[in-house]
Enzyme design. Sequence first.
Site, mmCIF file in Angstrom:
data_model
loop_
_atom_site.group_PDB
_atom_site.id
_atom_site.type_symbol
_atom_site.label_atom_id
_atom_site.label_comp_id
_atom_site.label_asym_id
_atom_site.label_seq_id
_atom_site.Cartn_x
_atom_site.Cartn_y
_atom_site.Cartn_z
ATOM 1 N N HIS A 203 -1.930 -13.542 5.189
ATOM 2 C CA HIS A 203 -2.986 -12.677 5.852
ATOM 3 C C HIS A 203 -3.126 -11.477 5.018
ATOM 4 O O HIS A 203 -2.067 -10.956 4.246
ATOM 5 C CB HIS A 203 -2.298 -12.429 7.207
ATOM 6 C CG HIS A 203 -1.154 -11.452 7.277
ATOM 7 N ND1 HIS A 203 -1.059 -10.276 7.392
ATOM 8 C CD2 HIS A 203 0.325 -11.949 7.382
ATOM 9 C CE1 HIS A 203 0.319 -9.713 7.403
ATOM 10 N NE2 HIS A 203 0.754 -10.897 7.381
ATOM 11 N N ASP A 215 3.876 -7.547 2.952
ATOM 12 C CA ASP A 215 3.469 -8.080 4.173
ATOM 13 C C ASP A 215 1.919 -7.950 4.325
ATOM 14 O O ASP A 215 1.564 -6.829 4.779
ATOM 15 C CB ASP A 215 4.048 -7.506 5.389
ATOM 16 C CG ASP A 215 3.781 -7.953 6.721
ATOM 17 O OD1 ASP A 215 3.598 -9.475 6.608
ATOM 18 O OD2 ASP A 215 3.945 -7.527 7.553
ATOM 19 N N GLU A 249 -3.666 -11.171 11.353
ATOM 20 C CA GLU A 249 -2.166 -11.626 11.777
ATOM 21 C C GLU A 249 -1.389 -10.372 12.218
ATOM 22 O O GLU A 249 -0.765 -10.671 13.300
ATOM 23 C CB GLU A 249 -1.587 -12.145 10.562
ATOM 24 C CG GLU A 249 -0.228 -12.907 10.779
ATOM 25 C CD GLU A 249 1.074 -11.951 10.949
ATOM 26 O OE1 GLU A 249 2.164 -12.271 11.174
ATOM 27 O OE2 GLU A 249 0.861 -10.655 10.590
ATOM 28 N N GLU A 250 -1.715 -9.344 11.889
ATOM 29 C CA GLU A 250 -1.051 -8.213 12.587
ATOM 30 C C GLU A 250 -1.257 -7.850 13.731
ATOM 31 O O GLU A 250 -0.554 -7.411 14.696
ATOM 32 C CB GLU A 250 -0.938 -6.838 11.714
ATOM 33 C CG GLU A 250 -0.544 -7.026 10.275
ATOM 34 C CD GLU A 250 1.056 -7.257 10.220
ATOM 35 O OE1 GLU A 250 1.678 -7.286 11.268
ATOM 36 O OE2 GLU A 250 1.577 -7.533 9.224
ATOM 37 N N GLU A 276 4.975 -15.465 4.560
ATOM 38 C CA GLU A 276 5.224 -14.219 5.333
ATOM 39 C C GLU A 276 6.054 -13.336 4.695
ATOM 40 O O GLU A 276 6.696 -13.513 3.579
ATOM 41 C CB GLU A 276 5.538 -14.683 6.789
ATOM 42 C CG GLU A 276 4.731 -14.494 7.712
ATOM 43 C CD GLU A 276 4.015 -13.015 8.018
ATOM 44 O OE1 GLU A 276 4.559 -12.097 7.445
ATOM 45 O OE2 GLU A 276 3.111 -12.924 8.715
ATOM 46 N N HIS A 352 6.543 -2.478 6.849
ATOM 47 C CA HIS A 352 5.826 -1.808 7.461
ATOM 48 C C HIS A 352 5.904 -0.360 7.492
ATOM 49 O O HIS A 352 5.689 0.328 8.477
ATOM 50 C CB HIS A 352 6.033 -2.322 9.133
ATOM 51 C CG HIS A 352 5.555 -3.633 9.365
ATOM 52 N ND1 HIS A 352 5.335 -3.929 11.058
ATOM 53 C CD2 HIS A 352 4.644 -4.544 8.594
ATOM 54 C CE1 HIS A 352 4.525 -5.054 10.837
ATOM 55 N NE2 HIS A 352 4.214 -5.406 9.638
#
Length: 902
Positions: A203, A215, A249-250, A276, A352
């Site tokens: 993603h 990510d 995706e998030e 991922e 994140h």
Amino acid sequence: MERSSAAVGAVRRLRTHPAQQQQQHPRPNQQQQQPPWRPGQEPDGLDGKKPAGSRGGGGARGLPLLPEARTALLLLLYLLALRGIAHLSLRRLVQPAERRPGEDFSAPRARTYLENITAIGPRAVGSPENEIFTVNYLLEQVKAIETQSSHVHTISVDIQRPTGTFSIDFLGGFTSYYDNITNVVVKLEPRTGAEHSVLSNCHFDSVPHTVGASDDAVSCSVMLEILHTLSKSPKPLQHAVIFLFNGAEESVLQASHGFITQHPWAKSVRAFINLEAAGVGGKELVFQTGPENPWLVQAYISAAKHPFGCVVAQEVFQSGIIPAETDFRIYRDFGNVPGIDLAFIENGYIYHTKYDTADRILTDSIQRAGDNILGVLKYLAESDKLAKSHEYRHGNVVFFDVFGMFVMSYPARVGSIMNYIVTAVAFLYLGRKTLQLRKRVSYLKELAIAFGFSVLSWLAVLIGVLIIAVFISLLGRSLFWYTHFHASVLLYGTAAVAGLILLHTLAKTFYYKNTSEQFLGELFFDVPVVFWSIMLALLTYLGHSSAFVSAIWIVFPLLTKLMTYKELKEKGATMKFLAVYLLGMFIPHVYSLYLNWIIFEMLIPILGRSGSEIPPDVIVAAFIVLATIFLSSYFLKFIYLAKSTKMSIITLATVSAVMFVLVCSGIFFPFSSDFANPRPKRIFLQHMSRRFHSLDGQLAKSDSGIWINGLDYGGISHITPHIPELNDSIRTKCEEGAPLCGFPWILPVDYLFKKNWYLPAPAITPKKPAHFQLLSKERTPSDSTKFTFEITGPSHMSVFLRPREGSTLSRWSLGDGTPLANNVGRDYFIYYTHGLQASPWRFWIEMKASEEPTKGMVTLSVVSQYLFEEDHNSPQLQALAERFPNWTFTSGWVSTYDQFIF
């Protein structure tokens, strides 16, 4: 209390000194007592008696016992060696190898893709960065790759903009609706065409306020380079490879759902690989496979150059201990497609956050991921099994890597047979010993007593250490280990070891004071054999593939027993015996430490963002104590074979006590702003405006302010000294009767974050406000009331529903039509996102009332989240964020909350 006979086996009665026994008168009709042992019959003290004339420092016949200082030193060096080997194995990325330019994966080229994607900036769903700039970059790169591809393949590209809805039982359960989100789908296939395909998924969207290098931009960069490599191959593949660069995706796995349920190419997919991240760089771990389809694991084993995966990680992840989901879940549940889930797990502390940048991902990490995924994709695209993958769905598989060098695997049903055989061998061993000693000692009874005492000692140590953890949490020193993990081992680990040694030393001194040390060594070797045999049988019966770990803890110790039995019997507990024993136990110890470290690698960073309700110190302490119990289970015998344990107990207790004082003093600050190795505290700041409407549609009340959530157990306790107005005097209170307590949650996680704070601030009015209206209200033939609503607003919104007393929500136009309530509370949560262009969102609900409603049928709240562009910030929000210390990572945005009653 006397035993039933004065004959040769009464261990407890042997506490009476031999000289005193000779003065006692025999009972009438009692046979003459046999000597403690006869020539040729267990002369090593295995009958439980300490022979007359033996000294306190020796075993049977005065055989030597282990010297405390040298034994402790050897055990310490052994543990450090285990730790070093496990660490090196986890940190080793790639092996130097001869590469063939043009045919193998190129990490430098993949890094160029990565740097270009992250240079675009944060890429939230609905933002131009995600929907336009990243999409255009991907299309440009695919076009450039196509111009260099060989004549044997064709490359097709499709931009998908799906709209759909589904329900998922994640975070207690909620429903998702998405509109006009983006997928970039690329298919590489033989020029002659292909009926079947393998899917590779990444993603390219990110959460706000981070460029998302790990990510998941690095995975998309790896996929671009794999496409480049495969497209230049002169040999055509047997099947097609679909590269899905998914753009949502998030936003809770929406784009993968849009592809697998709506895209025409999805029908050809027979297997997938999902890429991922739960950390930044390092090794990519295979942590999910299947469902079933053991041939997929075999494909990974055969094709991955640097394998790294274990079924233990799969079972830990799927147990729900780690609150996360991946696109794997969507392909499995909604597409019925088997696959492999991989994720980077190192350094989850900065996952994140703004620190997740391209420069923190090593080129070797990109290389190993590319080598592995390229190899597996190519293997699957050339496999005859891919076309009939559903025919090979026959049970689960046990798999585990051996220090990243190779992977062992076998069908779970074979593993079950092997496990039961190992269990049977263990009980045959115990049964044989019981029969051999039945005339001299009630061995089975003594084993049961020793087992019971060992279990009680484990429970006592666990409870004692947990009390320490609770005290530290109440004192406000929780998370001290977040930046200083070694401190938790030195506090909780040494306390656990000291407790175990103390309890067993007391048992040796008072309960077993006249019992042969060698007998006790045998007894407390057999206790963990019983424990691991029970664990093995239980886990196998419950169908856990991770039961193989218990089998390791039985097989190798029994083999070690064979190697050391003669040494112990003839020469006693010598240092040579100890060295050989440790050598034989090396594999179960080092592999268990290896697995424990993988679990801690994933778990510790997550506990820094696990909410305000779960005391993380209790979890860390419990894991450390359990690891200590498992790793020390076969070391308990050394307590009984040692001359003394006094200095060991004093040393360990002193270390634990000193660490306790240091932790309580606050010397170990949980967070760090060290740029090279940051450990930030995460804070969410939402400048929100709330409006509550009555049943007649009138505004009943309103307020505005900055809503503050600390993502860890400490809340804002560490922030108050820097920003004094942020203290418990501004703690928020739940709005009774309002869904999710009347706060603008972006996901239904209110049960994890009950402690939050609210600082009054001026009202805000976004330039692009949300609009909500009731389009119609009508009675249905089923005697329900149908409400139809329409909403327009920013790209991220939510709707909370709570049926009022006497009413139920029976049907709606979302998901599969059956409303899914959040099982943590009684509310319904609908998560909504859209791309750049979207039509007004319309949906309907049907309510049923048991009687005529006078106070309404449903409370409905509409939440708008402004995560980017001009509406996402305010002067007050920015000013507050700038006051936070540099060891924090703040995510701030604007939210609105409107509540209605119908």
